[in-house]
Scaffold this active site. Sequence first.
Site, PDB file in Angstrom:
ATOM      1  N   GLY A  75      -3.471 -74.454  60.605  1.00 31.19           N
ATOM      2  CA  GLY A  75      -2.448 -74.036  61.545  1.00 31.19           C
ATOM      3  C   GLY A  75      -1.222 -73.572  60.151  1.00 31.19           C
ATOM      4  N   GLN A  77       1.481 -74.393  61.236  1.00 29.94           N
ATOM      5  CA  GLN A  77       2.309 -76.244  61.668  1.00 29.94           C
ATOM      6  C   GLN A  77       1.497 -76.900  61.613  1.00 29.94           C
ATOM      7  OE1 GLN A  77       5.470 -77.033  61.366  1.00 29.94           O
ATOM      8  NE2 GLN A  77       5.903 -74.646  61.078  1.00 29.94           N
ATOM      9  N   SER A  78       0.564 -77.048  60.754  1.00 26.30           N
ATOM     10  CA  SER A  78      -0.575 -78.252  60.784  1.00 26.30           C
ATOM     11  C   SER A  78      -0.055 -79.367  60.250  1.00 26.30           C
ATOM     12  CB  SER A  78      -1.942 -77.845  59.921  1.00 26.30           C
ATOM     13  OG  SER A  78      -2.741 -78.944  59.318  1.00 26.30           O
ATOM     14  N   ASN A  79       0.005 -81.128  61.173  1.00 22.59           N
ATOM     15  CA  ASN A  79       0.003 -81.965  60.424  1.00 22.59           C
ATOM     16  C   ASN A  79      -0.769 -82.740  59.255  1.00 22.59           C
ATOM     17  OD1 ASN A  79       1.984 -82.224  62.270  1.00 22.59           O
ATOM     18  ND2 ASN A  79       0.233 -82.171  64.083  1.00 22.59           N
ATOM     19  N   CYS A  81      -1.903 -80.335  56.796  1.00 17.83           N
ATOM     20  CA  CYS A  81      -2.135 -80.256  55.934  1.00 17.83           C
ATOM     21  C   CYS A  81      -0.788 -80.576  54.761  1.00 17.83           C
ATOM     22  CB  CYS A  81      -1.862 -78.512  55.875  1.00 17.83           C
ATOM     23  SG  CYS A  81      -3.363 -77.999  56.242  1.00 17.83           S
TER      24      CYS A  81
END
Length: 338
Positions: A75, A77-79, A81
């Site tokens: 997403g 706001q992926s942690n 990534c």
Amino acid sequence: MSRLALPQRVALAQRPTPLQYLPRASERWGCGHRLWVKRDDLTGCLLSGNKVRKLEFIVAHALAEGYDTLITCGGLQSNHCRATAFAAAQAGLGAHLVLRGDVPTAPQGNYLLGQLAGAVISCYPKSRYVAELPGLLDGWRAHYAQQGRKALVIPTGGSDGLGIWGYVAACEELHDDLRSAGIEAAQLVTATGSGGTQAGLTLGAALYGVPLTVWGVNVCDDEAYFLGKVAADVADWRSRFPGQPEVAVTARVIDGYVGDGYGVASSAVLQLIAELAALEGLLLDPVYTGKAFHGLVQELQAGRFEGTRDVVFLHSGGVFGVFPQADQFQFLHAVSGG
Ligand SMILES: *Cc1c(COP(=O)(O)O)cnc(C)c1O
């Protein structure tokens, strides 16, 4: 406990993380249980949370096999990534993030951090991302191959037979944690989103004989999905690392706390985040840990863990997910305005 021969790993995480007792939270929500928190939010600052443990094995594999770029997805706001972007920068590798959602007009949170870490970012509208993700990832991999580069595609959340080593290995730590804390047996509750943390913990507890019953509170999808996903990750682990001890792996899912969808927290979750922060100085996030802790509190009240004195909550990180949802915390103004 006999230690397993782990595959190569690079030291990215601050380990071991503390296991802390929560006296006031136990009194408020414990229903007679002692509540503990495994502080995997302290695995680092930018390289923080649960994804770092997986990335230690994934990055070691990438370096050993001569990859020069890490491609991964999630997403906006992926942690995972964001952590991958910083892990790549620390290892001298390129990073390419394939994200679900439209390019934000005002980058913030994990998205902004990924940019700062120098990752190339490609955003796709949700419908296209969902329909075409494998093709998009493979297309970018081929794009790098054409330039004579070698890109490793890391699946969502780093959850596969390689990444789950992170939480298999964490079970060595948990074994020592339980011993030092004088805990004979405990229930462990974690947020589950792509299943790898839950798979690693469930498998690791079985392999090392750690007296933990592992539960995943799903923040998306449903119980059936995660039973299948944990089994698939463990099967992938078995095929990629043959010769491991044969143990039975039973996934346990606590379903019913997704609410209005992935990333959307109810006001009960948001209130609980604020309450725990003020009570214990422990900050959860609205996407993963806040939802899972909310589920834990409900299940304690319903008596699910009766018969076990100790309950461990895995704090899997996610602090940067608080800021993009700052407007959800407006109820705080009434309190602090005095
Ligand atoms: C990714 C993530 C999880 C879920 O872990 P999975 O291994 O993807 O199931 C939980 N908490 C936080 C903060 C995360 O970023």
